[in-house]
Enzyme design. Structure first.
Site, PDB file in Angstrom:
ATOM      1  N   ASN A  39     -12.595  -8.791 -11.658  1.00 18.01           N
ATOM      2  CA  ASN A  39     -12.769 -10.015 -10.804  1.00 18.01           C
ATOM      3  C   ASN A  39     -13.699  -9.629  -9.643  1.00 18.01           C
ATOM      4  O   ASN A  39     -13.114  -8.920  -8.605  1.00 18.01           O
ATOM      5  CB  ASN A  39     -11.540 -10.588 -10.326  1.00 18.01           C
ATOM      6  CG  ASN A  39     -11.897 -11.890  -9.528  1.00 18.01           C
ATOM      7  OD1 ASN A  39     -12.764 -11.967  -8.692  1.00 18.01           O
ATOM      8  ND2 ASN A  39     -11.044 -12.902  -9.461  1.00 18.01           N
ATOM      9  N   LYS A  48     -11.064   1.055 -14.099  1.00 17.90           N
ATOM     10  CA  LYS A  48     -10.808   2.605 -13.436  1.00 17.90           C
ATOM     11  C   LYS A  48      -9.737   2.152 -12.214  1.00 17.90           C
ATOM     12  O   LYS A  48      -8.984   3.254 -11.909  1.00 17.90           O
ATOM     13  CB  LYS A  48     -11.945   2.956 -12.872  1.00 17.90           C
ATOM     14  CG  LYS A  48     -12.745   3.727 -14.096  1.00 17.90           C
ATOM     15  CD  LYS A  48     -14.169   4.438 -13.382  1.00 17.90           C
ATOM     16  CE  LYS A  48     -14.643   5.694 -14.355  1.00 17.90           C
ATOM     17  NZ  LYS A  48     -15.552   6.447 -13.464  1.00 17.90           N
ATOM     18  N   THR A  67      -4.707  -7.939  -6.194  1.00 15.77           N
ATOM     19  CA  THR A  67      -5.853  -7.567  -7.390  1.00 15.77           C
ATOM     20  C   THR A  67      -6.036  -9.076  -7.840  1.00 15.77           C
ATOM     21  O   THR A  67      -7.327  -9.413  -8.183  1.00 15.77           O
ATOM     22  CB  THR A  67      -5.395  -6.695  -8.388  1.00 15.77           C
ATOM     23  OG1 THR A  67      -3.935  -6.903  -8.704  1.00 15.77           O
ATOM     24  CG2 THR A  67      -5.378  -5.324  -7.677  1.00 15.77           C
ATOM     25  N   PHE A  84       0.795  -1.190  -0.002  1.00 15.70           N
ATOM     26  CA  PHE A  84      -0.056  -0.067  -0.010  1.00 15.70           C
ATOM     27  C   PHE A  84       0.899   1.318   0.268  1.00 15.70           C
ATOM     28  O   PHE A  84       0.442   2.215   0.497  1.00 15.70           O
ATOM     29  CB  PHE A  84      -0.989   0.037   1.170  1.00 15.70           C
ATOM     30  CG  PHE A  84      -2.029  -1.209   1.340  1.00 15.70           C
ATOM     31  CD1 PHE A  84      -2.851  -1.191   0.286  1.00 15.70           C
ATOM     32  CD2 PHE A  84      -1.855  -2.230   1.848  1.00 15.70           C
ATOM     33  CE1 PHE A  84      -3.861  -2.154   0.168  1.00 15.70           C
ATOM     34  CE2 PHE A  84      -2.836  -3.160   1.863  1.00 15.70           C
ATOM     35  CZ  PHE A  84      -3.867  -3.108   1.036  1.00 15.70           C
ATOM     36  N   GLY A 119      -8.139  -0.038  -5.768  1.00 11.28           N
ATOM     37  CA  GLY A 119      -7.571  -0.539  -4.709  1.00 11.28           C
ATOM     38  C   GLY A 119      -7.467   0.441  -3.667  1.00 11.28           C
ATOM     39  O   GLY A 119      -7.440   0.303  -2.626  1.00 11.28           O
ATOM     40  N   GLU A 120      -7.379   1.623  -4.232  1.00 12.09           N
ATOM     41  CA  GLU A 120      -7.276   2.781  -3.104  1.00 12.09           C
ATOM     42  C   GLU A 120      -8.558   3.820  -3.066  1.00 12.09           C
ATOM     43  O   GLU A 120      -8.529   4.659  -2.245  1.00 12.09           O
ATOM     44  CB  GLU A 120      -6.023   3.786  -3.540  1.00 12.09           C
ATOM     45  CG  GLU A 120      -4.824   2.975  -3.947  1.00 12.09           C
ATOM     46  CD  GLU A 120      -3.590   3.587  -4.197  1.00 12.09           C
ATOM     47  OE1 GLU A 120      -3.134   4.407  -3.160  1.00 12.09           O
ATOM     48  OE2 GLU A 120      -2.914   3.716  -5.254  1.00 12.09           O
ATOM     49  N   ILE A 173      -0.422  -7.501  -5.787  1.00  6.93           N
ATOM     50  CA  ILE A 173      -0.557  -6.913  -4.260  1.00  6.93           C
ATOM     51  C   ILE A 173      -2.024  -7.094  -3.912  1.00  6.93           C
ATOM     52  O   ILE A 173      -2.243  -6.354  -2.925  1.00  6.93           O
ATOM     53  CB  ILE A 173      -0.052  -5.457  -4.524  1.00  6.93           C
ATOM     54  CG1 ILE A 173      -0.737  -4.591  -5.602  1.00  6.93           C
ATOM     55  CG2 ILE A 173       1.384  -5.448  -4.741  1.00  6.93           C
ATOM     56  CD1 ILE A 173      -0.307  -3.322  -5.322  1.00  6.93           C
ATOM     57  N   ARG A 223     -14.681  -1.401 -15.657  1.00  9.88           N
ATOM     58  CA  ARG A 223     -14.901  -2.541 -15.802  1.00  9.88           C
ATOM     59  C   ARG A 223     -14.183  -3.286 -14.489  1.00  9.88           C
ATOM     60  O   ARG A 223     -13.074  -3.039 -13.968  1.00  9.88           O
ATOM     61  CB  ARG A 223     -14.040  -3.108 -16.853  1.00  9.88           C
ATOM     62  CG  ARG A 223     -14.032  -4.791 -17.174  1.00  9.88           C
ATOM     63  CD  ARG A 223     -13.370  -4.888 -18.478  1.00  9.88           C
ATOM     64  NE  ARG A 223     -13.286  -6.257 -19.043  1.00  9.88           N
ATOM     65  CZ  ARG A 223     -12.839  -6.753 -20.048  1.00  9.88           C
ATOM     66  NH1 ARG A 223     -12.013  -5.959 -20.876  1.00  9.88           N
ATOM     67  NH2 ARG A 223     -12.527  -8.134 -20.092  1.00  9.88           N
ATOM     68  N   ILE A 224     -14.982  -4.346 -13.860  1.00  8.20           N
ATOM     69  CA  ILE A 224     -14.409  -4.882 -12.661  1.00  8.20           C
ATOM     70  C   ILE A 224     -13.921  -6.391 -13.253  1.00  8.20           C
ATOM     71  O   ILE A 224     -14.799  -7.123 -13.592  1.00  8.20           O
ATOM     72  CB  ILE A 224     -15.622  -5.433 -11.764  1.00  8.20           C
ATOM     73  CG1 ILE A 224     -16.215  -3.765 -11.260  1.00  8.20           C
ATOM     74  CG2 ILE A 224     -14.989  -5.996 -10.296  1.00  8.20           C
ATOM     75  CD1 ILE A 224     -15.049  -2.732 -10.714  1.00  8.20           C
TER      76      ILE A 224
END
Length: 756
Positions: free
Chosen positions: A648, A718, A471, A243, A721-722, A469, A645-646
């Protein structure tokens, strides 16, 4: 895009389990410090006990008398090594052993190397220093600090954004607020400790170290050691918590590499948790002043956000979140300014959603205060200030699904049942409060390279120097694009000998890597289609653009199909391998060259000419506060997020859930305590540095809002993670106010603030 490419079936990827999950939960995954290494020597750091001054003499005799001691690297031993360079690949410009100046407490003054870990630790603790000590400046309001404008000090923060005449609009506003907020210093405490293992094979240096940026580290370490980058290899297959903390390289790496060269054997240095507070980066302490003016109808006409950030003396690290807060709503007029306060501290750095977490906390607190001042529902207040374009450059958003996020999260949370009156909701001895806040994170992407290989039996290998990390999506892009099952795909990552990739940070990794993988896969598809439709091919006579690749077969629209293995036989080859370079829209050829030099050039966010690109979310929190003890609990947290778009849905949900939990920690637990007399961190362990535990987290719900955005990058991703932890703390603060009537503007929110 290649017309032969498959059309996406949906914008939500399959919730597949992580391919490395079993390795991690069973302990079979080897992290850098776990690597079995023959003839290994152990290093331990000796660090300064003062925060400002100069080392006049080191006493090493007691350390040298420790049985098993092999070497001590200290002043004079790094003279032939270049000083570290502050920037994307380097955490600080402080070369701790290049001169005897002490810039901060816990600065490295030596590395002791011994046959055993215990001997190295003993020797390091026996190293004593004499100092010319000066009185340090610890933080805000400390005598001796220096305040400078932040604009232009970082390529990621070029200017203070503004629009319109704020002063006039604010003076004319019917309703105004003027409030100040603060966030504390916060430190990374990953379960995997920071470490470096270095060994030489002739002129080749190999370093195993937890890293989010092996490509950048390779270039930076080669520069420091004055060797050919081709002779440096950084390996980091797994990372146990990062992170941002393992994004830029620290000076320790070069010191351990020098020790390994001197001894002619591998050296491993694992930094203690206590020492990590002084030798690694951290989240900078911030202060904020926000002024908002609005009409009686609730429409904002004036917005000003001033920020102040603590940084080190040598390095102008900038958090700079006003680029995002200044574009959040339809403000009318905008005025922002960010200042750096230079103190005698180690250099701050990236920590999950670095600019947005502290700056959006202040903004969303102020939005809640303004809603209260207007007598308006906080969700409705945000709705009526939803912009058609961002207020600075009047550029449209590539997509903006914030209101959809609020609608879905509010419905799932039960916001309509909220009594708006402060202190009106109770359950026995418990006061109940409900709050909400917006989450925002810029959507960026960077140049990236990848190599993909498809064999005749349908096996796929993806290679990229990026990192896994959390994803867990690289396999899915190749699986979808080449029409093979997920178990046929293997991924090699985390090694600087692989195709170069940007830093795995800034929520750019999935978009950047997947875009490069997509490009390589499409090149493979094109070759397969050409081979299948060529004379003598199994689908001769069909048109290339009409072929679809799925289930290990190429299928034509007329119904004819051919197995991949038959296409390979016709082509008389056993495999197709493609190397692809992805460059974002607007990137110059120089940007791709920079990639190979270890430099990550971000594109997107608010930097593009055609539109601004952000991911959005809405978070709702319920708090319960005991009316007698003021104990604070968070029994419910609902977040809805739209991030293109996701890839997973399972790993995306986990990422967002982890972010929301971290946000609860930021609101109620997490703070590094600084002894202002000595500029020294006090709570340097997990006993005193508070983080949430299982008992603190109850009902937590993540909603993934479907969103299609073809403008952000070829993959339509997009990044999220943050995003998840950006709005949580402000939502908690708003809920605390709703329950108690006390507006807590300074994090973390603790019992003592509610007792008075």
């Amino acid at each position: 895009m290649d017309p032969a490419a498959p059309k996406p079936k949906e914008n939500m990827g399959e919730p597949l389990p992580r391919v490395d999950a079993r390795l991690k939960v069973t302990g079979q995954a080897h992290y850098p410090a776990d690597l079995p290494t023959a003839n290994l020597a152990y290093g331990a750091l000796a660090t300064s006990s003062i925060a400002k001054g100069r080392v006049t003499k080191l006493h090493l005799d007691d350390a040298r008398a420790v049985p098993g001691l092999l070497d001590i690297v200290t002043y004079g031993d790094m003279d032939k090594v270049e000083k570290p360079k502050f920037g994307n690949a380097g955490a600080t410009s402080i070369g701790p052993l290049h001169d005897r100046t002490i810039f901060h407490d816990g600065q490295i003054i030596a590395l002791a190397v011994a046959e055993t870990f215990e001997a190295a630790e003993e020797a390091a603790q026996l190293i004593r220093a004499d100092y010319e000590e000066e009185k340090p400046s610890a933080s805000f309001d400390s005598p001796g600090t220096k305040t400078i404008p932040a604009a232009g000090k970082s390529p990621l923060f070029k200017e203070d954004v503004k629009a319109g005449d704020f002063d006039a609009a604010y003076a004319a506003a019917a309703v105004r607020i003027d409030a100040r907020y603060s966030t504390p210093t916060q430190h990374h405490n990953p379960i995997e400790l920071f470490s470096t293992t270095a060994f030489w094979q002739g002129d080749q240096l190999i370093v195993h170290e937890p890293s989010q940026n092996v490509t950048g580290w390779k270039a930076e370490l080669a520069r420091e050691l004055k060797i050919d980058p081709a002779n440096v290899r950084i390996v980091s297959p797994f990372i146990g918590g990062a992170f941002g903390s393992k994004g830029p390289m620290t000076p320790r790496t070069a010191i351990v590499a020098v020790a390994a060269k001197r001894l002619g054997r591998p050296v491993r240095c694992v930094t203690s948790r206590m020492q990590a507070f002084g030798t690694q980066t951290y989240r900078a302490e911030t202060r904020h002043r926000i002024r908002i003016g609005a009409g009686e109808d609730g429409r904002i006409t004036a917005f000003a956000h001033e920020g102040w950030e603590v940084t080190s003396r040598p390095d102008p690290y900038v958090v700079g979140g006003t680029s995002a807060t200044g574009r959040m709503y339809d403000y009318g007029s905008v005025l922002t300014h960010v200042s750096l306060v230079q103190a005698d501290r180690n250099t701050p750095g990236y920590m999950r959603s670095p600019p947005e977490t502290p700056y959006v906390y202040a903004l969303e607190n102020a939005m809640d205060e303004m809603a209260v001042a207007l007598g308006m529902d906080p969700v409705e207040f945000r709705r009526i200030n939803e912009p058609k374009a961002e207020p600075i450059g009047k550029k449209p958003f590539s997509s903006r699904s914030l209101i959809q996020c609020y609608e879905q999260a509010a419905n799932a949370f039960g916001w309509a049942k909220r009594d708006p009156k402060v202190g009106a909701m109770r359950d026995g001895d418990w006061l109940i409060g409900m709050g909400c806040a917006t989450a925002i994170y810029p959507t960026a992407v960077a140049p990236c390279a990848a190599r993909v290989r498809l064999t005749s039996d349908g096996d796929v290998r993806v290679q990229c120097g990026s990192h896994e990390i959390g994803t867990g999506v690289r396999t899915q892009m190749a699986s979808q694009r080449l029409g093979v099952s997920i178990d046929k795909v293997t991924v090699e990552m985390g090694d600087s000998s692989l195709p170069p990739a940007p830093v795995s940070g800034g929520s750019i990794s999935t978009a950047s890597v997947c875009s490069a993988v997509l490009k390589a896969c499409d090149a493979i598809r094109a070759k397969l289609s050409a081979g299948a439709t060529a004379e003598g091919g199994p689908l001769a006579g069909s048109h290339n653009e009409e072929l679809d690749l799925d289930g290990g077969k190429l299928a034509a629209r007329g119904g004819a199909s051919a197995k991949i293995e038959d296409v390979f036989k016709a082509m008389q080859i056993g495999a197709i391998e493609e190397y692809a370079e992805f460059a974002p829209k607007g990137a110059t050829p120089e940007a791709v060259k920079k990639l190979y030099a270890g430099q990550s050039e971000f594109h997107g966010g608010d930097q593009d000419e055609d539109s601004v690109k952000y991911a959005f979310g809405a978070e709702f929190v319920e708090v319960r506060i005991n009316s007698y003890t003021r104990e604070i609990r968070v029994p419910r947290n609902v977040g809805a997020f739209a991030a293109g778009r996701i890839m997973n849905t399972r790993t995306a949900r986990s990422q967002l859930m982890g972010g929301m939990i971290w946000g609860i920690g930021q609101a109620l637990h997490e703070a590094t305590e600084v002894d202002r007399r000595y500029a020294r961190y006090v709570n340097r362990d997990l006993q005193d540095y508070l983080v949430p535990v299982n008992a603190d987290i109850r009902d937590l719900q993540v909603i993934l809002v479907p969103e299609v955005d073809h403008a952000v990058n070829p993959a339509g991703v997009k990044g999220l993670g943050e995003l998840g932890n950006v709005g949580t703390a402000a939502a908690v603060a708003s809920a605390v106010y709703h329950a108690t009537g006390k507006r807590i503007r300074d994090l973390p929110i603790r019992i003592d603030q509610l007792i008075a």
